[in-house]
Design an enzyme around this catalytic site. Structure first.
Site, PDB file in Angstrom:
ATOM      1  N   TYR A 440       0.816  -1.223   0.000  1.00 39.32           N
ATOM      2  CA  TYR A 440       0.000   0.000   0.000  1.00 39.32           C
ATOM      3  C   TYR A 440       0.849   1.272   0.000  1.00 39.32           C
ATOM      4  CZ  TYR A 440      -0.358  -0.100   5.318  1.00 39.32           C
ATOM      5  OH  TYR A 440      -0.167  -0.122   6.668  1.00 39.32           O
ATOM      6  N   GLU A 441       0.173   2.377  -0.198  1.00 42.25           N
ATOM      7  CA  GLU A 441       0.837   3.684  -0.314  1.00 42.25           C
ATOM      8  C   GLU A 441       1.863   3.663  -1.454  1.00 42.25           C
ATOM      9  OE1 GLU A 441      -0.635   5.937   1.647  1.00 42.25           O
ATOM     10  OE2 GLU A 441       0.513   7.421   0.544  1.00 42.25           O
ATOM     11  N   GLY A 442       1.503   2.981  -2.565  1.00 43.55           N
ATOM     12  CA  GLY A 442       2.409   2.821  -3.711  1.00 43.55           C
ATOM     13  C   GLY A 442       3.242   1.574  -3.545  1.00 43.55           C
ATOM     14  N   GLN A 447       7.743   2.783  -5.964  1.00 44.28           N
ATOM     15  CA  GLN A 447       8.720   3.578  -5.211  1.00 44.28           C
ATOM     16  C   GLN A 447      10.048   3.626  -5.971  1.00 44.28           C
ATOM     17  OE1 GLN A 447       7.588   5.133  -2.551  1.00 44.28           O
ATOM     18  NE2 GLN A 447       5.658   3.986  -2.620  1.00 44.28           N
TER      19      GLN A 447
END
Lengths: 598, 598
Positions: A440-442, A447
C-alpha cells in the site's frame, strides 16, 4: 503470546547523541520538546503500547472486524476502549497545531510514537494513523472554515479520517479513476462511485469518519489532470460541529485479507454522497502528493516497527529455547541442551535484523527531522535542502524499509522452527501484517520508479548531489580516525557503487528508459544500503564519542552499537556490488521475450 | 480464483533432451518408462491436478480441517472424493515395487507428478506424500511380514501414513525426546507420549492410518542413540489385513497455523498405544535418516511447486491488468492503459521467478535421477557416486528451493499490488503455504549446517570434489563454443567463488567451528546458485542442440530458454560474490555480543 518493549534507550541515543535534536530549539515547537518532555511523552507512550495495545494484537487478529447487516462495522473487542485511551492521551495530535487542540511538537516525535504503536499493534495504529494523514491534508488544503469545522474533532480523536483513492480497476494508475462528482447549487457536490481497500473506512471507534475522496467533476479532463479531492463526512456536521444527517456513503463489504485483520478494510460505496471540494478543482492528485512523502515515510516506519517487534520476540525465544549444543562445545552443561542463541546462524539472523532496525530507526528519524525543517524552518535554503532530502529519501525508506522489514519478520519467524508457523506464538501474524506495507501507499516497484524516474533527475540531480556530498563529507570527517575505518571504508565502497550505478543510468537510460526501469529495484536497494550505512557511520561516531566521554552508564550499550555496526558493514554492504552488476546488465534479457512466452 | 497448468513441455524437454532418461533403460523400471508411457502418465496427472485439485485449493484453505468431539477429523469438502480419484489413478504407487501393487517406475517420475500435485494443492498433496514417505520407511526397514501387512494397503491408498518425530520441547534436537515404549510379552510395545505437528495425523480420507513413531524403549540410552522407530496403526490390522481394534492413539487437537489449512496438522496423543518395532532397537534415527534425502528432496520440490503456480498466476495477471503506459511509449494505444507486463520491473520479477523455476525443476530431476541410480544401478561406483550426489545436493535443494520458492511467491504476490493481499486472488495463500517448506523436514538453518558440517567433510570431501569436477567438465566441454559463453563464463566465476569459500572454511573453520556456522547460510545459497547455474548451462546446451537440429516445432520455446538462461546468469549469479564476502567476514562480529545485548 508475543510481547513488546518500546526501544526507549535507542530512541534517546538517536535523539540526544546522534542527531542532537536540541540544536533545533529555534524551530517552532522544538523548544517545547526538551529532553524531559520528550522522555515523559515517550515513557507514557511506551506504557500504553506495551500494556494496552500489545495484548490486543493477537486477539484483534483472531477476531477481526465484523460488518453488520446495516452496514455498520465493529472493530475487535477492546479496540474501542483502547482508542478512547489513545484519545485521552492526546497522542493523535502530538504534532498538530495548538490552535486546533494539538501539542505542536515536532513530527519527529510523532514518528517515534507511531513506531511504538505499530510495533505493538499495527492494525490498531492505522486508525489514528489515517486520521493524522487526513489532518495533514486538511491543514494543507482546507479553507479556514473546513479547518475550523473538522480539525478540532479529528485532533481530539472524536472523529477519524480515511483516504479514498483506489477503485477496482485502478490503483497505481489513478488517471483511470471513475468516481464522479456533480456540483450542486449550494456549492457542495454529489459524489458517486466505489472505492476499495479503504482502511478504517467504517468502525465503531469514533462518532464520525471524515472521508477524503478522489473523484472526477462532471466535465473534467480525462486522466490525472481531471481529478479533484473532496471531504465527504460519514455524518454531515452542522456548522457548530454537532452531528447532523447521515450521509449516503456506506461500507459495502469488508475485504478478506492476509493480515491486519484488526483494521477494517472496506469497500466504500458513494451513492450521491454530499461532499465538499478540498483544495482546487482538478488538482486533487496534487493535494494528495503534498502528503505523500509523510505518508510513505510512515509506511516505511511500519516496516521497521514490525521488524523490531518480531526481532524482540525472536531474541527472547533464542535465549530460552534449549536445543542442541554449541559448535565450540557445550555452553550450559547443567541444562539438557544449550539455548539456541549459542549457534552462529541464529546470531547471524538476530544480528541481521538488529543491525537493520537500529539503522532504519536512525534513517526515519533523520528524515522526519528534515520534514520538520522543511515545514518549520525560516531559512529558505534550509527548507529547500530539507525538502530535497525528503523527496529523495522517501521512496528509499518506503521501499527498502518495508521490503527488508517484511524479510526480517520472516527471518525472525524462522528462528522458531515449526513453532513459528503456529498462530499461538504470534510470529506468523507479524509476517502477514508486515506484508501489506510493501503493497500500500504505492507498491514498492512504484517507489523504485519514483526514485529513478522522478527523484534522481529532479532539479538537475540537485538532491542526489547533495546526498552524495553529505555522505562523502561524513567519510572525510572521520578519515583520520582509525577506529572509524571499519565503518567508513565499506561505506566509501558502497557509495562508489551507488555513484557508478547513477553514472550508468545517465549513460544508458536517457536514450532507453527501459534500462532505468530494469535497474530501478536494485538501485533503490543499493541506495538504501548506502543510506543505512551512513546511519551506522553516524551512530558509530556518536557511540565512540560517548565512550570517550565516559558513557555515563551506557558503556555496554555503546560497545554493542559498535559491534552491531561492524556486523552491518561486513554482512549487509557486500550486497551493493551485486546490485551494481545487475543494474549494469541492463534491460535486454528481460525485455526480449514476447508476452506469450510468460 | 487462481489457475494452474502443469508444465508438461518443460518436463518433456528435461526428460528427453537435457537428461535423456532413455539412456538409463538398463535400470529396473526404466525400460517401462518409455517416452509414450511417461507422456501418458503425465498427461493424466496434469488433468487430475488442473481439474480436480486446483479448484479445491482455495476452498480447502478457507474451510480447513475440523476436529470433532470424538477426536475424529474431517478434511475439507471434496478432499475425500479427490483422494479416492487419486487412489484409483494409482498415483501413490508409481514408483513402489510391483510386488506390493506399485508400478515400479522411476522415482524421478514420481517427483514430477508430485510437483504437479503440490502446485495444484499442496495441503492435499501432503496426504499421499506422507504415505509415500512411510512406504519408503517400511520398504527399507520392515520385516517381510510388516511389508506384506502394510504395503499393499498403503500403495493402494486404502491406508495412509505419517511421521511422528517432534515433541513440544524437541524438534531439531531429537536426542531430547521423551515418548516411551514398553516391551510387551508378545513382542509388541506400548507407546506413550505426545507428538506435535503431525501432518495428516487424523482425517477421513482412508480406512486406516499407519503412524511411524520415534520413541525411547524403557532403559535405552539417553540422547539420539536410544531412539527407536515404531509402527503404530490407528486401527490394529488383523493378520489378513482386515481391520481389528481401534488403537489408543488420538488426535488431541488441530494446530492453528499460518497455512496449509487443508492438511490436518495434529497433536497426537499416544496413551499406551500398541506398536511394533520397525528396524533395529535404538536405531530409529538411522531408520529416519535413510529416508531423509528423499523427504528433503520432496520438500525442496514443494518450494518449486509453489513458485511455479504463483508465477503462472502472476504472469496471467501481468498480461491482463491494464495500468499505466510503457516507459518507451504506449504499447496498446487502443486500450485505456497498457498491460503491466510492458514494465521492465514487472518483467524483472517474472523473469526472476521463471529462470529459477526452470533451473530448479532441472535440479530436482537431476537429483531424483541420482536417487534412482543409487537404488537401482548394479554398478557399485555408479551407486556410490549417485549416493554422494544425493547426500551433497539434498540440503542445498531443500534449503535453497524453499527459501527462494517462498521469496518467489512473495514476488508474484507483489505484482498484484493491493489485490495480492486479498484472499480472493489466492496469491496470499501461496505465500502462507510456501512458508512451511522452509521450516519442516529440518529448518533451513539445519540444512545449511548439514551441508557445511557434515556433507562437505564427508569421505574426505569426495562428493564435493566430484561436484566441482562435474561443473568444471561441463564448462570445459563447451569452452570452444562462443554461443555458450554467456552461460559458461558466469558459471565459471560463480564456481570459483564456491571453491574460494570452501578453501576459506578449510583454513578457518577447522580450528574455529563458529566460522563454519557463521558462513553456512551463505554457503548453501552460493552452492545453490552454482548448481542452478549448472542446470542452465546444460539446458542452454540442449536448447542450442535442438535448435541446430531443427527444433521440431519448439523453436520459440528453445529461444525463450536461451534468453531465460541469460537472464539468470546476468541477474542471479552476481550474488555469489556477496555470499563469498560474507563468508570470509567470519564469525567475530556475530559472536561478540553477550546474550543479554540481544
Amino acid at each position: 503470546m508475543p510481547s513488546y518493549k518500546a526501544p526507549l534507550d535507542d530512541v534517546q541515543f538517536l535523539w540526544n547523541d546522534v542527531f542532537r535534536v536540541d540544536r533545533y530549539s529555534n524551530l517552532p515547537g522544538f523548544a517545547d520538546a526538551s529532553p524531559d518532555v520528550v522522555s515523559a511523552i515517550l515513557t507514557e507512550a511506551a506504557k500504553f503500547c506495551e500494556q494496552v495495545l500489545t495484548p490486543l494484537n493477537r486477539t484483534g487478529d483472531q477476531e477481526g472486524c465484523t460488518r453488520h447487516p446495516d452496514g455498520s462495522v465493529t472493530a475487535p473487542t477492546g479496540f474501542a476502549d483502547a482508542f478512547r485511551q489513545m484519545r485521552e492521551g492526546g497522542w493523535i495530535g502530538i504534532s498538530a497545531p495548538e490552535e486546533f487542540g494539538g501539542m505542536g511538537l515536532p513530527v519527529t516525535l510523532t514518528e517515534v510514537v507511531n513506531e511504538f504503536l505499530c510495533s505493538a499493534n499495527m492494525a490498531f495504529a492505522m486508525y489514528p494513523g489515517l486520521t493524522q494523514g487526513a489532518i495533514a491534508a486538511l491543514l494543507a488544503h482546507g479553507t479556514p472554515e473546513q479547518k475550523a469545522l473538522y480539525l478540532p474533532k479529528m485532533v481530539a480523536g472524536e472523529w477519524t479520517g480515511t483516504m479514498n483513492l483506489t477503485e477496482p480497476h485502478c490503483g497505481t494508475d489513478l488517471g483511470l479513476l471513475r468516481a464522479k462528482a456533480v456540483k450542486q447549487a449550494d456549492g457542495s457536490y454529489k459524489i458517486t462511485g466505489t472505492k476499495i481497500f479503504i482502511s478504517a473506512g467504517e468502525h465503531d471507534l469514533a462518532d464520525n469518519i471524515v472521508h477524503l475522496v478522489l473523484a472526477r467533476i462532471e466535465g473534467a479532463p480525462q486522466g490525472t489532470k481531471g481529478i479533484s479531492l473532496f471531504v465527504v463526512p460519514k455524518v454531515v456536521p452542522n456548522a457548530d460541529g454537532s452531528l447532523g444527517a447521515r450521509n449516503v456513503v456506506a461500507c459495502g463489504s469488508l475485504e478478506e485479507k492476509m493480515g491486519i485483520h484488526g483494521n477494517s478494510t472496506c469497500v466504500m460505496n458513494y451513492d450521491g454522497a454530499t461532499g465538499w471540494l478540498l483544495g482546487e478543482e482538478n488538482r486533487g492528485l496534487h493535494g494528495m502528493f503534498t502528503m505523500m512523502n509523510e505518508a510513505r515515510l510512515a509506511v516505511g516506519m511500519q516496516g521497521l516497527a514490525l521488524s523490531e517487534v518480531a526481532y524482540q520476540n525472536a531474541a527472547t525465544y533464542a535465549k530460552e529455547r534449549l536445543q542442541g549444543r554449541a559448535l565450540s562445545g557445550s555452553k550450559h552443561k547443567d541444562k539438557p541442551a544449550d539455548p539456541i542463541i549459542v549457534h552462529p546462524d541464529v546470531r547471524r539472523t538476530l544480528m541481521t535484523i538488529k543491525s537493520f532496525n537500529e539503522a532504519a530507526r536512525a534513517l526515519v528519524m533523520w528524515t522526519a527531522l528534515q520534514s520538520d525543517l522543511a515545514h518549520r524552518s525560516q531559512d529558505d535554503k534550509t527548507r529547500q535542502a530539507a525538502d530535497d532530502h525528503m523527496g529523495l529519501l522517501t521512496p528509499v525508506i518506503k521501499g527498502v524499509l518495508t521490503d527488508t522489514g517484511f524479510a526480517n519478520t520472516v527471518m525472525a519467524q524462522q528462528l522458531f522452527g515449526g513453532h513459528g508457523y503456529i498462530a499461538e506464538h504470534g510470529m506468523e501474524q507479524f509476517v502477514r501484517d508486515a506484508r501489506i506495507t510493501m503493497l500500500y501507499e504505492g507498491a514498492n516497484g512504484i517507489q523504485a520508479l519514483d526514485l529513478v524516474g522522478r527523484k534522481l533527475p529532479k532539479d538537475g540531480g540537485r538532491a542526489l548531489q547533495a546526498f552524495f556530498a553529505e555522505v562523502q563529507g561524513l567519510i572525510k570527517q572521520h578519515s583520520g580516525d582509525d577506529g572509524m575505518k571499519p565503518y567508513t571504508e565499506p561505506l566509501g565502497k558502497a557509495l562508489s557503487h551507488l555513484q557508478a550505478a547513477t553514472m550508468w543510468f545517465m549513460q544508458n537510460a536517457l536514450a532507453k528508459p527501459d534500462n532505468a526501469g530494469a535497474g530501478s529495484h536494485d538501485f533503490m536497494h543499493l541506495f538504501g544500503l548506502v543510506a543505512l550505512g551512513t546511519m551506522w557511520c553516524r551512530m558509530a561516531a556518536a557511540a565512540r564519542e560517548k565512550l570517550k566521554a565516559g558513557a555515563n552508564g551506557s558503556t555496554e550499550r555503546m560497545n554493542a552499537k559498535l559491534v552491531t555496526g561492524r556486523f552491518f558493514m561486513e554482512r549487509m554492504l557486500p550486497e551493493t556490488g551485486a546490485h551494481l552488476s545487475r543494474i549494469q546488465s541492463g534491460s535486454a534479457s528481460m525485455m526480449e521475450l514476447p508476452d506469450e512466452a510468460f
